[in-house]
Design an enzyme around this catalytic site. Sequence first.
Site, mmCIF file in Angstrom:
data_model
loop_
_atom_site.group_PDB
_atom_site.id
_atom_site.type_symbol
_atom_site.label_atom_id
_atom_site.label_comp_id
_atom_site.label_asym_id
_atom_site.label_seq_id
_atom_site.Cartn_x
_atom_site.Cartn_y
_atom_site.Cartn_z
ATOM 1 N N TYR A 254 5.163 15.798 -9.650
ATOM 2 C CA TYR A 254 3.773 14.920 -10.544
ATOM 3 C C TYR A 254 4.614 13.876 -11.513
ATOM 4 C CZ TYR A 254 -0.821 16.083 -11.785
ATOM 5 O OH TYR A 254 -2.184 15.703 -11.739
ATOM 6 N N LYS B 14 4.076 12.638 -6.503
ATOM 7 C CA LYS B 14 2.302 12.803 -6.406
ATOM 8 C C LYS B 14 2.548 11.505 -8.166
ATOM 9 C CE LYS B 14 -1.511 15.179 -7.345
ATOM 10 N NZ LYS B 14 -2.393 14.114 -8.501
ATOM 11 N N ASP C 143 -7.454 8.314 -6.833
ATOM 12 C CA ASP C 143 -8.400 8.100 -6.302
ATOM 13 C C ASP C 143 -9.065 6.562 -6.153
ATOM 14 O OD1 ASP C 143 -7.682 11.126 -6.323
ATOM 15 O OD2 ASP C 143 -9.578 11.463 -6.302
#
Length: 297
Positions: free
Chosen positions: A138, A168, A194
Site C-alpha cells: 500500500y 495499491k 479515485d
Amino acid sequence: MNGLTTDMKGIFAASVTPFDKENRINDKALLTLMERNINEGVTGFFIGGSSAECFLLSSEERMRLFEIAAENKNKTKLIAHVGAISTAEAIKYGQKSKSLGYNAIAATAPFYYKFSPKEIARYYYDIYESIGMPIILYNFPGNTGVEFDLKNEDIKELFKSPAIAGVKHTTLNLYQLERIKNLKNSLYMYNGFDEILVAGLAMGADGAIGSTFNFMYTHYKRIREAFESLKLEEARNLQIKANNIMEALCSVGLIPAIKYVLTMQGSDVGVARKPFSELDNTQKKYIEEILMINLVN
C-alpha cells in the site's frame, strides 16, 4: 508470477467502518453496504484500510472487521489491510485474515520512526515469510511519509521479490506506477486515487481500490467501460464529474463526507471517529448540491 491463487484484477471498494450510536462497529450496516456493492458489480473489497479509519480502531476492532467482512468470502474477493508500525502487529492481522480465507493481504509501510529502506523491505519480507501470502504493498506517501525510491537496491529488489504481489498506488506519481510495473510485469497495479482513474488505467493499472466506490461505484464502472471501449472523451467527462464530487468531499473532510453521503443514501454507517469532525449543515447542503449536479447513476 505474483503468487496469488486467484485473478485479482478489477475494481475494489475500500470499505468504510460503520459505527453505531455507541461508537461500536455496526456489523449489520457493513454487511448491508457490502451486499449493495456486490449487487452493483464490484470485484471485491479492501477491508480495514484508510477509508475504514484503520488507525483509529483498536487491535480487536481491526480483527473483528476482518471477521464480519469474511461472511461474504464466497460471494466476492477480499483484501485485508494488515499494515501497522510494528511488524509483529501486522503479522497478527495477516494470520487472522489468512485463517478467515481472504484472497490477499495488503500493508502500508511502517511509518512515524523514519525507518530505513532496508528496514522497510525487511518488514515486508517478515510478513510474507510469517504468513505465507504475498503482499499488496500500500503505497501512500502522502499519509505515511514513506517515499519508495526505485533507485535504492533494497527497494528495487523488494518489488521484484516473491513477497510483493501488487501495489495499491495511492499517489499522483503515475510515472512511478509504470516504473514499478516495469520492474515486475506480473504485479497487480491498483490506481489508488479515485480522481485519476482514467490516467491510472492509461499508465497500466490493472484496476483500482477507492473510497468513493462505496457510494458511486456505478459511476466509476462507466468510466472504466468507456476507457476500455476507447470512448476517451466520455471517460474524461465522467472523470471530470467524479472529480467535482471528490473536490467537494475533500474540501469538507473526505471520510466524514463519504459517511454522510452513505447515510443520505440510506446506509446506516454512522459518523467518523474523533478527531474527525462531523459535517455542519452548510457543508451537508454543499455536498448534496454537488452530488445532484455530477453523480451519474
